[in-house]
Design an enzyme around this catalytic site. Structure first.
Site, PDB file in Angstrom:
ATOM      1  N   GLY A  46       0.756  -1.160   0.135  1.00 43.71           N
ATOM      2  CA  GLY A  46      -0.054  -0.001  -0.202  1.00 43.71           C
ATOM      3  C   GLY A  46       0.805   1.166  -0.204  1.00 43.71           C
ATOM      4  N   GLN A  51       2.731   9.762   1.984  1.00 45.32           N
ATOM      5  CA  GLN A  51       4.049   9.606   2.263  1.00 45.32           C
ATOM      6  C   GLN A  51       5.110   9.922   1.139  1.00 45.32           C
ATOM      7  OE1 GLN A  51       2.349   5.158   2.722  1.00 45.32           O
ATOM      8  NE2 GLN A  51       4.265   4.930   3.792  1.00 45.32           N
ATOM      9  N   CYS A  91       5.684  -0.230   7.592  1.00 41.35           N
ATOM     10  CA  CYS A  91       5.208   0.879   6.961  1.00 41.35           C
ATOM     11  C   CYS A  91       6.641   1.121   6.259  1.00 41.35           C
ATOM     12  CB  CYS A  91       4.828   1.924   8.078  1.00 41.35           C
ATOM     13  SG  CYS A  91       4.565   3.720   7.612  1.00 41.35           S
ATOM     14  N   LEU A  92       5.983   1.590   4.911  1.00 37.39           N
ATOM     15  CA  LEU A  92       7.217   2.067   4.224  1.00 37.39           C
ATOM     16  C   LEU A  92       8.021   3.376   4.757  1.00 37.39           C
ATOM     17  CD1 LEU A  92       5.976   1.347   0.806  1.00 37.39           C
ATOM     18  CD2 LEU A  92       7.526  -0.146   1.854  1.00 37.39           C
ATOM     19  N   HIS A 133      -4.482   1.477   7.507  1.00 46.41           N
ATOM     20  CA  HIS A 133      -3.325   1.870   7.526  1.00 46.41           C
ATOM     21  C   HIS A 133      -2.891   3.075   6.722  1.00 46.41           C
ATOM     22  CE1 HIS A 133       1.166   1.200   8.149  1.00 46.41           C
ATOM     23  NE2 HIS A 133       1.041   2.039   7.275  1.00 46.41           N
ATOM     24  N   GLU A 134      -3.578   2.981   5.581  1.00 50.30           N
ATOM     25  CA  GLU A 134      -3.234   4.140   4.482  1.00 50.30           C
ATOM     26  C   GLU A 134      -3.993   5.314   4.983  1.00 50.30           C
ATOM     27  OE1 GLU A 134      -0.645   3.752   3.055  1.00 50.30           O
ATOM     28  OE2 GLU A 134      -0.661   1.356   3.032  1.00 50.30           O
ATOM     29  N   HIS A 137      -2.597   7.442   7.351  1.00 51.03           N
ATOM     30  CA  HIS A 137      -1.574   8.286   6.602  1.00 51.03           C
ATOM     31  C   HIS A 137      -2.245   9.540   6.154  1.00 51.03           C
ATOM     32  CE1 HIS A 137       2.194   6.173   7.005  1.00 51.03           C
ATOM     33  NE2 HIS A 137       1.647   5.094   6.362  1.00 51.03           N
TER      34      HIS A 137
HETATM   35  O1  K1U Z   1       1.777   2.317   3.801  1.00 48.86           O
HETATM   36  C1  K1U Z   1       2.586   1.910   3.865  1.00 48.86           C
HETATM   37  O2  K1U Z   1       3.801   2.196   4.296  1.00 48.86           O
HETATM   38  C2  K1U Z   1       2.957   0.471   3.252  1.00 48.86           C
HETATM   39  C3  K1U Z   1       2.556  -0.689   4.202  1.00 48.86           C
HETATM   40  C4  K1U Z   1       1.329  -1.137   4.040  1.00 48.86           C
HETATM   41  C5  K1U Z   1       1.017  -2.353   5.256  1.00 48.86           C
HETATM   42  C6  K1U Z   1       1.639  -3.289   5.480  1.00 48.86           C
HETATM   43  C7  K1U Z   1       1.257  -4.291   6.279  1.00 48.86           C
HETATM   44  C8  K1U Z   1       0.043  -3.996   6.844  1.00 48.86           C
HETATM   45  C9  K1U Z   1      -0.719  -3.013   6.861  1.00 48.86           C
HETATM   46  C10 K1U Z   1      -0.056  -1.892   6.044  1.00 48.86           C
HETATM   47  C11 K1U Z   1       3.445  -1.692   3.549  1.00 48.86           C
HETATM   48  O3  K1U Z   1       3.490  -1.937   2.463  1.00 48.86           O
HETATM   49  S1  K1U Z   1       4.958  -2.331   4.611  1.00 48.86           S
HETATM   50  C12 K1U Z   1       5.758  -3.531   3.548  1.00 48.86           C
HETATM   51  C13 K1U Z   1       4.879  -4.918   3.514  1.00 48.86           C
HETATM   52  O4  K1U Z   1       4.224  -5.167   4.347  1.00 48.86           O
HETATM   53  C14 K1U Z   1       5.156  -6.059   2.345  1.00 48.86           C
HETATM   54  C15 K1U Z   1       6.085  -5.723   1.421  1.00 48.86           C
HETATM   55  C16 K1U Z   1       6.456  -6.784   0.422  1.00 48.86           C
HETATM   56  C17 K1U Z   1       5.673  -7.906   0.429  1.00 48.86           C
HETATM   57  C18 K1U Z   1       4.800  -7.886   1.269  1.00 48.86           C
HETATM   58  C19 K1U Z   1       4.517  -7.108   2.360  1.00 48.86           C
HETATM   59 ZN    ZN Z   2       2.712   3.211   6.254  1.00 44.99          ZN
END
Ligand code: K1U
Ligand code: ZN
Length: 167
Positions: A46, A51, A91-92, A133-134, A137
């Site tokens: 996401g 972000q 979270c990225l 979560h998004e 943000h």
């Molecule tokens: O909003 C963001 O920072 C993105 C975040 C979203 C998220 C992940 C997990 C639960 C709720 C919301 C991410 O994508 S973190 C990376 C991640 O979860 C992932 C990356 C590669 C493959 C699978 C998962």
């Molecule tokens: Zn996030």
């Protein structure tokens, strides 16, 4: 298309509240395409416009294993929330930190796509948690800010240490 810079917590710009989109034009379509490319490259499941320092209510999500099911949500509103979910989140904007937040298990969301078409989406499990979560943000809230003050202090100390190491 372009890969955009993702702001890192505790950048103050992550706390700005996003404005609703009023005009569905070519620049919105470009933003959505760039956000999708940035999310897939990260990689993530996401990304919220906040972000990438664009303070408009735009989210992209893809929780599919094949990474071929992009969902674009413009001006999203949760109109129903049921149950409790405790899926671990990342979270990225806070790389390397994972924790569990209490979220609704199932949600019904009303939103627009990038062309201005209104739609309704029912989500559960990871898709539901990711959308919540998004949407945080977009309100200027980063997931770690749901955690206890002690955990937040530890996370900030860990990030400061990482920054000192990389300097
Ligand atoms: O909003 C963001 O920072 C993105 C975040 C979203 C998220 C992940 C997990 C639960 C709720 C919301 C991410 O994508 S973190 C990376 C991640 O979860 C992932 C990356 C590669 C493959 C699978 C998962
Ligand atoms: Zn996030």
């Amino acid at each position: 298309m372009a890969i955009l810079n993702i702001l890192r917590y505790p950048d103050a710009r992550l706390h700005k509240v996003a404005e609703p989109v009023k005009v569905f034009d070519e620049s919105l379509k470009r933003l959505v395409a760039d956000m999708a490319e940035t999310m897939y490259a990260a990689p993530g499941i996401g990304l919220a416009a906040s972000q990438v320092d664009v303070h408009k209510q735009v989210i992209v999500v893809d929780v599919s294993e094949r990474r071929d099911s992009l969902v674009v949500l413009v001006n999203p509103e949760i109109i129903e929330a049921i149950g409790v979910s405790d899926i671990e989140e990342g979270c990225l904007s806070v790389p390397g930190i994972y924790d569990t937040i209490e979220r609704a298990e199932r949600i019904k969301v009303r939103a627009f796509d990038q062309n201005g078409n209104a739609f309704m989406l029912q989500a559960q499990g990871l898709l539901s948690v990711c959308i919540q979560h998004e949407m945080d943000h977009l309100r200027g809230k980063v997931f770690v800010e749901h955690l206890s003050q002690l955990k937040q202090q530890r996370i900030r100390a860990r990030i400061a240490k990482q920054l000192r190491k990389s300097a």
